[in-house]
Design a protein around this motif. Structure first.
Motif, PDB file in Angstrom:
ATOM      1  N   LEU A 199      32.080  25.151  56.400  1.00 29.16           N
ATOM      2  CA  LEU A 199      31.306  23.919  56.533  1.00 29.16           C
ATOM      3  C   LEU A 199      31.765  23.098  57.737  1.00 29.16           C
ATOM      4  N   GLY A 200      33.048  23.200  58.066  1.00 30.94           N
ATOM      5  CA  GLY A 200      33.559  22.479  59.226  1.00 30.94           C
ATOM      6  C   GLY A 200      33.131  23.085  60.546  1.00 30.94           C
ATOM      7  N   LEU A 201      32.575  24.298  60.507  1.00 30.61           N
ATOM      8  CA  LEU A 201      32.179  24.998  61.734  1.00 30.61           C
ATOM      9  C   LEU A 201      30.667  25.177  61.850  1.00 30.61           C
ATOM     10  N   ALA A 202      29.941  25.010  60.756  1.00 34.00           N
ATOM     11  CA  ALA A 202      28.503  25.256  60.746  1.00 34.00           C
ATOM     12  C   ALA A 202      27.734  24.119  61.422  1.00 34.00           C
ATOM     13  N   VAL A 203      26.507  24.427  61.858  1.00 31.93           N
ATOM     14  CA  VAL A 203      25.611  23.428  62.442  1.00 31.93           C
ATOM     15  C   VAL A 203      24.225  23.600  61.827  1.00 31.93           C
ATOM     16  N   GLU A 204      23.344  22.657  62.081  1.00 38.79           N
ATOM     17  CA  GLU A 204      22.025  22.693  61.455  1.00 38.79           C
ATOM     18  C   GLU A 204      20.916  23.165  62.386  1.00 38.79           C
ATOM     19  N   ASN A 205      21.257  23.534  63.635  1.00 38.55           N
ATOM     20  CA  ASN A 205      20.197  23.857  64.591  1.00 38.55           C
ATOM     21  C   ASN A 205      20.490  25.130  65.379  1.00 38.55           C
ATOM     22  N   SER A 206      21.153  26.087  64.741  1.00 39.19           N
ATOM     23  CA  SER A 206      21.390  27.382  65.371  1.00 39.19           C
ATOM     24  C   SER A 206      20.208  28.284  65.051  1.00 39.19           C
ATOM     25  N   TRP A 207      19.526  28.785  66.075  1.00 35.72           N
ATOM     26  CA  TRP A 207      18.284  29.510  65.855  1.00 35.72           C
ATOM     27  C   TRP A 207      18.476  31.009  65.619  1.00 35.72           C
ATOM     28  N   SER A 208      19.682  31.529  65.814  1.00 40.70           N
ATOM     29  CA  SER A 208      19.898  32.963  65.606  1.00 40.70           C
ATOM     30  C   SER A 208      21.372  33.231  65.327  1.00 40.70           C
ATOM     31  N   PRO A 209      21.692  34.360  64.680  1.00 38.60           N
ATOM     32  CA  PRO A 209      23.098  34.705  64.445  1.00 38.60           C
ATOM     33  C   PRO A 209      23.885  34.861  65.735  1.00 38.60           C
ATOM     34  N   THR A 210      23.224  35.285  66.803  1.00 43.18           N
ATOM     35  CA  THR A 210      23.921  35.455  68.081  1.00 43.18           C
ATOM     36  C   THR A 210      24.445  34.124  68.598  1.00 43.18           C
ATOM     37  N   GLU A 211      23.672  33.069  68.413  1.00 43.44           N
ATOM     38  CA  GLU A 211      24.132  31.753  68.841  1.00 43.44           C
ATOM     39  C   GLU A 211      25.376  31.345  68.066  1.00 43.44           C
ATOM     40  N   THR A 212      25.422  31.692  66.793  1.00 38.25           N
ATOM     41  CA  THR A 212      26.628  31.399  66.004  1.00 38.25           C
ATOM     42  C   THR A 212      27.818  32.164  66.560  1.00 38.25           C
ATOM     43  N   GLU A 213      27.630  33.429  66.867  1.00 40.35           N
ATOM     44  CA  GLU A 213      28.714  34.241  67.433  1.00 40.35           C
ATOM     45  C   GLU A 213      29.224  33.633  68.735  1.00 40.35           C
TER      46      GLU A 213
END
Length: 295
Positions: free
Chosen positions: A145-159
């Motif tokens: 939860l401390g690392l997540a965001v609400e506007n990442s459009w794809s798993p690659t952006e998270t990576e």
């Protein structure tokens, strides 16, 4: 009761069929949860090897592709959609994050659920505090939860975002609009680290199309003229990110704040859609107009 899968099943529905097939042996008793429930509820880009089900007893034995949980489940935590019983968004995402293979996987599932507006991160935090104290995996959930965001459009952006974090780029925004000093929209990049003026973009195969590539090049030029540094990630970097990280480090060494001609302050006419709350407040018409292309 006999059942079969049509031989001409649409490939686009293969994951959904796998979810239904996993739920079939416990039909009327088991409830789909975790990533599979989130996908059934509308979250995109979720696909794992194992479908998880909550059952009222432990007599079901795990088998390839199916895992059973006997965690207690309140009636209010179950919804039926298109004939399939699944846990609601909060129960599904907290289960998925708690039992994810690692922290990065937990962050990805939180990102995907929030991007689909199924949950806000504040809702997940409140639910975690209220109902999951001492639960298995809750430590990983809280860290994610401390690392997540609400506007990442794809798993690659998270990576990409997590890789940048490893370089010390802690404040990284996903898909935030950037403007020049006259209020003109320069672009909305995959990643932006405002403290250093660094943009990150993932160039998948769709970016190789002639018209798309030309648009990408023009946008990169606009960013660079505003004094921003620009780093691309490609598919090979996902397998081995070392060169992507080296290119990012090189770009950081070129940061020159004296050349900055950009702002994150949107003009009055701009409609922001970067949070779950902002998107939920949209009318159906505005939602289709502003978000329809990515949904």
């Amino acid at each position: 009761m006999g059942a079969y899968v049509p031989a001409d099943l649409d490939e686009a529905l293969a994951v959904e069929q796998r979810i239904v097939s996993a739920a079939w042996p416990s039909l009327g008793v088991g409830v789909v949860t975790g990533w599979a429930a989130l996908r059934w509820l509308g979250a995109k880009y979720l696909d794992e090897d194992t479908v998880h089900l909550v059952v009222p007893r432990t007599s079901y034995r795990a088998q390839p592709g199916i895992s059973y949980s006997a965690e207690r489940l309140a009636d209010a935590e179950t919804v039926v959609l298109d004939g399939l019983a699944v846990t609601g968004p909060l129960r599904s995402v907290t289960f998925a994050a708690r039992f994810a293979a690692d922290l990065a996987a937990a962050v990805k599932v939180l990102d995907r659920a929030a991007a689909a507006d199924l949950v806000s991160l504040d809702e997940v935090r409140r639910s975690t505090t209220a109902t999951l104290a001492g639960a298995v995996g809750v430590g990983q959930l809280r860290e994610a939860l401390g690392l997540a965001v609400e506007n990442s459009w794809s798993p690659t952006e998270t990576e990409m975002r997590l890789l940048w974090r490893g370089l010390g780029l802690v404040e990284v925004r996903c898909n935030t609009p950037i403007f020049d000093l006259a209020g003109r929209h320069l672009g909305t990049p995959d990643l932006f680290a405002p403290a250093v003026g660094m943009i990150g973009e993932y160039d998948g195969s769709e970016h190789l199309d002639g018209a798309r590539r030309a648009s990408d090049i023009r946008r990169e030029g606009a960013f660079r003229r505003a004094g921003l540094e620009y780093v691309e990630m490609v598919a090979a970097d996902r397998r081995d990110p070392r060169d992507f990280l080296a290119r990012t480090t090189d770009a950081l060494s070129r940061v020159d704040r004296s050349r900055w001609r950009w702002t994150l302050e949107a003009p009055p006419w701009w409609r922001r859609t970067e949070t779950v709350a902002q998107r939920r407040a949209l009318t159906s018409r505005d939602r289709q107009r502003l978000l329809g292309w990515q949904r």
